[in-house]
Write a protein that holds these residues in place. Structure first.
Motif, PDB file in Angstrom:
ATOM      1  N   GLY A  76       0.779  -1.231   0.000  1.00 25.98           N
ATOM      2  CA  GLY A  76       0.000   0.000   0.000  1.00 25.98           C
ATOM      3  C   GLY A  76       0.806   1.274   0.000  1.00 25.98           C
ATOM      4  N   SER A  77       2.108   1.205  -0.226  1.00 25.35           N
ATOM      5  CA  SER A  77       2.922   2.423  -0.254  1.00 25.35           C
ATOM      6  C   SER A  77       3.966   2.326  -1.367  1.00 25.35           C
ATOM      7  CB  SER A  77       3.610   2.663   1.086  1.00 25.35           C
ATOM      8  OG  SER A  77       4.524   1.624   1.368  1.00 25.35           O
ATOM      9  N   ALA A  78       4.404   3.496  -1.861  1.00 20.17           N
ATOM     10  CA  ALA A  78       5.402   3.549  -2.926  1.00 20.17           C
ATOM     11  C   ALA A  78       6.052   4.923  -2.924  1.00 20.17           C
ATOM     12  CB  ALA A  78       4.771   3.258  -4.289  1.00 20.17           C
ATOM     13  N   ASN A  79       7.169   5.018  -3.601  1.00 18.92           N
ATOM     14  CA  ASN A  79       7.853   6.299  -3.786  1.00 18.92           C
ATOM     15  C   ASN A  79       7.635   6.747  -5.231  1.00 18.92           C
ATOM     16  OD1 ASN A  79      10.738   7.622  -4.781  1.00 18.92           O
ATOM     17  ND2 ASN A  79      10.059   8.359  -2.788  1.00 18.92           N
ATOM     18  N   PHE A  80       7.274   8.031  -5.387  1.00 15.10           N
ATOM     19  CA  PHE A  80       6.943   8.559  -6.716  1.00 15.10           C
ATOM     20  C   PHE A  80       7.825   9.765  -7.008  1.00 15.10           C
ATOM     21  CE2 PHE A  80       3.779  10.729  -9.634  1.00 15.10           C
ATOM     22  CZ  PHE A  80       3.934   9.810 -10.665  1.00 15.10           C
ATOM     23  N   LYS A  81       8.586   9.689  -8.100  1.00 15.85           N
ATOM     24  CA  LYS A  81       9.491  10.777  -8.492  1.00 15.85           C
ATOM     25  C   LYS A  81       9.083  11.331  -9.848  1.00 15.85           C
ATOM     26  CE  LYS A  81      13.750   9.020  -6.277  1.00 15.85           C
ATOM     27  NZ  LYS A  81      13.287   7.697  -5.832  1.00 15.85           N
ATOM     28  N   MET A  82       9.294  12.643 -10.001  1.00 15.75           N
ATOM     29  CA  MET A  82       9.069  13.297 -11.291  1.00 15.75           C
ATOM     30  C   MET A  82      10.348  13.993 -11.724  1.00 15.75           C
ATOM     31  SD  MET A  82       6.459  16.413 -12.278  1.00 15.75           S
ATOM     32  CE  MET A  82       6.559  17.228 -13.876  1.00 15.75           C
ATOM     33  N   LYS A  83      10.660  13.890 -13.002  1.00 20.31           N
ATOM     34  CA  LYS A  83      11.803  14.598 -13.559  1.00 20.31           C
ATOM     35  C   LYS A  83      11.385  15.319 -14.829  1.00 20.31           C
ATOM     36  CE  LYS A  83      13.410  10.596 -16.231  1.00 20.31           C
ATOM     37  NZ  LYS A  83      14.473   9.607 -16.441  1.00 20.31           N
ATOM     38  N   ALA A  84      12.080  16.409 -15.119  1.00 20.56           N
ATOM     39  CA  ALA A  84      11.841  17.170 -16.342  1.00 20.56           C
ATOM     40  C   ALA A  84      13.102  17.105 -17.200  1.00 20.56           C
ATOM     41  CB  ALA A  84      11.510  18.625 -16.010  1.00 20.56           C
ATOM     42  N   VAL A  85      12.937  16.769 -18.456  1.00 27.24           N
ATOM     43  CA  VAL A  85      14.038  16.779 -19.405  1.00 27.24           C
ATOM     44  C   VAL A  85      13.862  18.012 -20.290  1.00 27.24           C
ATOM     45  CG1 VAL A  85      15.209  15.576 -21.269  1.00 27.24           C
ATOM     46  CG2 VAL A  85      14.237  14.276 -19.373  1.00 27.24           C
ATOM     47  N   VAL A  86      14.778  18.974 -20.150  1.00 29.52           N
ATOM     48  CA  VAL A  86      14.716  20.225 -20.903  1.00 29.52           C
ATOM     49  C   VAL A  86      15.608  20.100 -22.125  1.00 29.52           C
ATOM     50  CG1 VAL A  86      15.082  22.724 -20.813  1.00 29.52           C
ATOM     51  CG2 VAL A  86      14.306  21.499 -18.770  1.00 29.52           C
ATOM     52  N   MET A  87      15.065  20.453 -23.288  1.00 31.94           N
ATOM     53  CA  MET A  87      15.785  20.346 -24.558  1.00 31.94           C
ATOM     54  C   MET A  87      16.018  21.740 -25.132  1.00 31.94           C
ATOM     55  SD  MET A  87      13.459  17.214 -25.985  1.00 31.94           S
ATOM     56  CE  MET A  87      12.034  17.858 -25.103  1.00 31.94           C
ATOM     57  N   ASN A  88      17.232  21.987 -25.581  1.00 37.48           N
ATOM     58  CA  ASN A  88      17.596  23.288 -26.118  1.00 37.48           C
ATOM     59  C   ASN A  88      18.214  23.112 -27.512  1.00 37.48           C
ATOM     60  OD1 ASN A  88      18.433  25.934 -26.594  1.00 37.48           O
ATOM     61  ND2 ASN A  88      20.313  25.700 -25.397  1.00 37.48           N
ATOM     62  N   ASP A  89      17.491  23.542 -28.527  1.00 39.77           N
ATOM     63  CA  ASP A  89      18.008  23.549 -29.894  1.00 39.77           C
ATOM     64  C   ASP A  89      18.219  24.979 -30.387  1.00 39.77           C
ATOM     65  OD1 ASP A  89      18.039  20.837 -30.013  1.00 39.77           O
ATOM     66  OD2 ASP A  89      16.176  20.627 -31.138  1.00 39.77           O
ATOM     67  N   ALA A  90      18.122  25.965 -29.493  1.00 42.08           N
ATOM     68  CA  ALA A  90      18.200  27.365 -29.905  1.00 42.08           C
ATOM     69  C   ALA A  90      19.648  27.858 -29.934  1.00 42.08           C
ATOM     70  CB  ALA A  90      17.344  28.240 -28.987  1.00 42.08           C
ATOM     71  N   GLU A  91      20.236  28.110 -28.767  1.00 37.56           N
ATOM     72  CA  GLU A  91      21.587  28.636 -28.663  1.00 37.56           C
ATOM     73  C   GLU A  91      22.071  28.446 -27.235  1.00 37.56           C
ATOM     74  OE1 GLU A  91      21.669  32.956 -29.036  1.00 37.56           O
ATOM     75  OE2 GLU A  91      19.514  32.982 -28.669  1.00 37.56           O
ATOM     76  N   ASP A  92      23.353  28.714 -26.981  1.00 43.34           N
ATOM     77  CA  ASP A  92      23.898  28.619 -25.630  1.00 43.34           C
ATOM     78  C   ASP A  92      23.296  29.718 -24.761  1.00 43.34           C
ATOM     79  OD1 ASP A  92      25.422  26.697 -26.789  1.00 43.34           O
ATOM     80  OD2 ASP A  92      27.322  27.771 -26.672  1.00 43.34           O
ATOM     81  N   ILE A  93      22.664  29.338 -23.662  1.00 46.39           N
ATOM     82  CA  ILE A  93      22.062  30.336 -22.780  1.00 46.39           C
ATOM     83  C   ILE A  93      22.349  29.981 -21.323  1.00 46.39           C
ATOM     84  CG2 ILE A  93      20.192  31.027 -24.332  1.00 46.39           C
ATOM     85  CD1 ILE A  93      18.321  29.214 -22.806  1.00 46.39           C
ATOM     86  N   THR A  94      22.459  31.016 -20.501  1.00 49.88           N
ATOM     87  CA  THR A  94      22.533  30.873 -19.052  1.00 49.88           C
ATOM     88  C   THR A  94      21.277  31.517 -18.482  1.00 49.88           C
ATOM     89  OG1 THR A  94      24.950  30.909 -19.021  1.00 49.88           O
ATOM     90  CG2 THR A  94      23.821  31.470 -16.979  1.00 49.88           C
ATOM     91  N   VAL A  95      20.510  30.760 -17.703  1.00 47.46           N
ATOM     92  CA  VAL A  95      19.208  31.214 -17.218  1.00 47.46           C
ATOM     93  C   VAL A  95      19.257  31.361 -15.710  1.00 47.46           C
ATOM     94  CG1 VAL A  95      16.732  30.792 -17.228  1.00 47.46           C
ATOM     95  CG2 VAL A  95      18.142  29.909 -19.094  1.00 47.46           C
ATOM     96  N   GLU A  96      18.908  32.539 -15.226  1.00 45.86           N
ATOM     97  CA  GLU A  96      18.856  32.779 -13.786  1.00 45.86           C
ATOM     98  C   GLU A  96      17.706  31.999 -13.153  1.00 45.86           C
ATOM     99  OE1 GLU A  96      19.349  36.605 -10.811  1.00 45.86           O
ATOM    100  OE2 GLU A  96      18.258  36.873 -12.687  1.00 45.86           O
ATOM    101  N   GLU A  97      16.545  31.995 -13.821  1.00 52.62           N
ATOM    102  CA  GLU A  97      15.404  31.199 -13.350  1.00 52.62           C
ATOM    103  C   GLU A  97      14.737  30.545 -14.553  1.00 52.62           C
ATOM    104  OE1 GLU A  97      12.463  32.085  -9.969  1.00 52.62           O
ATOM    105  OE2 GLU A  97      11.340  32.671 -11.761  1.00 52.62           O
ATOM    106  N   LEU A  98      14.758  29.218 -14.565  1.00 51.11           N
ATOM    107  CA  LEU A  98      14.132  28.435 -15.629  1.00 51.11           C
ATOM    108  C   LEU A  98      12.797  27.909 -15.120  1.00 51.11           C
ATOM    109  CD1 LEU A  98      14.584  27.029 -18.464  1.00 51.11           C
ATOM    110  CD2 LEU A  98      15.332  25.054 -17.146  1.00 51.11           C
ATOM    111  N   VAL A  99      11.735  28.151 -15.891  1.00 51.26           N
ATOM    112  CA  VAL A  99      10.392  27.742 -15.496  1.00 51.26           C
ATOM    113  C   VAL A  99       9.845  26.796 -16.555  1.00 51.26           C
ATOM    114  CG1 VAL A  99       8.093  28.499 -14.826  1.00 51.26           C
ATOM    115  CG2 VAL A  99      10.062  29.991 -14.382  1.00 51.26           C
ATOM    116  N   CYS A 100       9.628  25.537 -16.177  1.00 58.94           N
ATOM    117  CA  CYS A 100       8.989  24.577 -17.073  1.00 58.94           C
ATOM    118  C   CYS A 100       7.485  24.686 -16.883  1.00 58.94           C
ATOM    119  CB  CYS A 100       9.465  23.159 -16.766  1.00 58.94           C
ATOM    120  SG  CYS A 100      11.201  22.872 -17.159  1.00 58.94           S
ATOM    121  N   VAL A 101       6.778  25.130 -17.912  1.00 56.93           N
ATOM    122  CA  VAL A 101       5.354  25.409 -17.830  1.00 56.93           C
ATOM    123  C   VAL A 101       4.573  24.185 -18.292  1.00 56.93           C
ATOM    124  CG1 VAL A 101       3.489  26.897 -18.633  1.00 56.93           C
ATOM    125  CG2 VAL A 101       5.760  27.855 -18.208  1.00 56.93           C
TER     126      VAL A 101
END
Length: 535
Positions: free
Chosen positions: A276-301
């Motif tokens: 009756g119990s389990a551990n549940f994890k979520m991950k986000a894979v972010v893909m960038n095909d635009a250009e080299d960027i440094t982001v102060e705050e990245l928001v996955c919508v």
């Protein structure tokens, strides 16, 4: 200069050094534009949308006393999306795009690159495979670059020195001259050697102490990387003061929509030894095909309002000629219409006897809290790079469900694990990897799961339960029969989809075009459910 190897004394110049021992002075190449150090495009906030686009906002400081600043132009900004807003008391007069260059550290691919990478290094050079010259590399200049020499007097008594200076100042050589020169500072003075003749470079075993710099303790080695200059687009922002005060902010806000950014989500459900119990994890894979960027705050919508625009680069930064740009801008609009299941956080869900209804919630801008978003700080993204970011790691309560799915095309009985979304945000659709005792036992998908609702992942088919459906088309009725060949009583959650205005028996529950039942099937026995529908 042919094979004329002759030591000539040239005036010395002073060099300054970094702590690493590399000279701060670099050759001043003809770039016909602005040259800036190679660096990532820095943005304050990047909203990565789930449709291959990103909304970028960043701040640009407008120094007092200046009339313009330059920043690197975005490479994939969409037409009409580049906007800049000045702070109070400052007016933006224009934004102009032009070509520039960036310094990019790359591996040396020629002897000229090797020599440039080792400026100020004491080396031995072999010329035309024969004679060796020892000295400190003072200047390296090819014929297609501007001279990298100190300013000299226009008059000199030495004809060879005069010829060298005239040759380097012109930046091109007569047909009989070599392609460039390396100036080697030796104990006897300066030696000018044609680049064409240098065939080998090595470090001397005992370099003359007087040729070493003041950083004599720095380890000597042949450098094999050299800063090249690559073309880039620059944005020049012109502005004027309209009464700003000393305490006023001088940060302008720039925003645009860029293509080439996307993110997908996936989950891992790890079953516990405790039932009756389990551990549940979520991950986000972010893909960038635009250009080299440094982001102060990245928001996955996770949620997305409807969008419609021309999928062409902004005319300000596009390098297409005018006729082609006009054709691109006249192309049909790209449009994205959010499906209700992908847009649950923009909706208010209501249920009545006729089934679920979805109504739009009040509008929410990109900075609101109804985006089902996940935030990350200080993220570096290289072009063509993918990065995995952990989102959450929670413990959930589970229960086993035997689910029977019946439709016009098939009937299946599956063992599923059900668990509740007890968070305050929607779980986005994604794949779920189920692990038990360190082993992968299933890989399935879930749809969007609203807070307080349940998700189910499939473990596989249940062969002990057989299902049979008989449909009477004339009377618009159907019967589903479940048989249990196992040794234990089994509760089965039966779902019949794809019916027109269905009607269920007393123990059934109608939800749109679906009917659901909870049925207990005894070992070795069978159970039936009945329904009706409109033809």
């Amino acid at each position: 200069f042919g094979k004329m190897w002759r030591s000539v004394t040239l005036p010395q110049r002073q060099s300054s050094f970094h702590a690493t021992g590399h000279r701060t002075h670099q050759p001043s190449y003809s770039n016909h534009g602005t040259t800036v150090p190679r660096r990532n495009l820095f943005v304050n906030k990047a909203y990565v949308l789930p449709n291959g686009y990103g909304a970028i906002t960043t701040q640009v400081n407008l120094p007092k006393g200046k009339k313009s600043v330059e920043i690197r132009a975005p490479a994939q900004a969409i037409s009409g999306s580049i906007w800049a807003t000045a702070p109070q008391g400052i007016s933006i007069d224009f934004i102009k795009a032009h070509k520039g260059t960036e310094e990019k550290d790359m591996f040396c691919t020629s002897m000229t690159d090797i020599l440039r990478a080792n400026l100020n290094q004491v080396v031995e050079l072999q010329v035309e495979g024969k004679e060796w010259f020892t000295g400190r590399i003072d200047t390296v200049q090819s014929a297609d670059k501007e001279p990298d020499l100190p300013k000299q007097s226009s008059t000199t008594d030495d004809p060879l020195t005069t010829a060298i200076m005239d040759y380097l100042k012109k930046g091109s050589a007569p047909a009989s001259a070599p392609a460039g020169l390396v100036i080697l500072q030796s104990t006897r003075g300066s030696t000018a050697i044609p680049l064409k003749g240098v065939t080998m470079i090595k470090l001397p075993n005992n370099p003359p102490p007087e040729l070493r710099t003041d950083e004599s303790d720095r380890p000597q080695q042949i450098n094999t990387r050299y800063p090249h200059f690559v073309p880039v687009s620059q944005l020049q922002i012109g502005y004027s003061d309209k009464g700003s005060t000393a305490d006023s902010s001088r940060d302008a806000k720039m925003s645009y929509i860029t293509r080439g950014l996307n993110w997908v989500t996936s989950y891992a459900l790890t079953l516990s030894d405790t039932p009756g119990s389990a551990n549940f994890k979520m991950k986000a894979v972010v893909m960038n095909d635009a250009e080299d960027i440094t982001v102060e705050e990245l928001v996955c919508v996770g949620n997305l309002p409807e969008m419609s625009f021309t999928d062409a680069l902004d005319p300000l930064t596009s390098r297409e000629d005018i006729p082609k740009l006009i054709r691109l801008l006249a192309a049909p609009d790209y449009s994205y219409t959010a499906e209700p299941t992908a847009n649950l956080d923009f909706m208010l869900k209501k249920r009545d006897a006729a089934g679920p209804k979805l109504e739009k919630a009040p509008p929410t801008d990109l900075a609101g809290n109804k985006l089902n978003s996940h935030k990350f700080k200080n993220i570096n993204l290289k072009s063509k790079e993918r990065i995995l970011l952990p989102v959450f790691d929670v413990n959930v309560k589970t229960r086993d469900v035997i689910a029977c799915h019946v439709s016009d095309k098939h009937a299946r009985v599956l063992h599923q694990v059900e668990f509740e979304n007890s968070s305050e945000s929607v779980w986005a659709p994604g794949s779920v990897l189920t692990v038990d005792s360190g082993n992968i036992i299933s890989h399935s998908n879930i749809g969007a799961v609203a807070p307080g609702k349940f998700a189910r992942v499939s473990m596989g088919e249940v062969r002990a339960i057989q299902v049979e459906e008989r449909v009477d088309s004339q009377n618009s009725q159907g019967v589903i029969t479940l048989k249990n060949s196992g040794t234990e009583q089994t509760r089965v959650h039966v779902m019949r989809d794809g019916l027109r205005n269905p009607k269920a028996s007393e123990d059934g529950k109608v939800m749109g075009d679906r009917i659901e039942w909870e049925v207990d099937v005894q070992p070795g026995g069978q159970a039936q459910v009945k329904y009706a529908f409109e033809p």
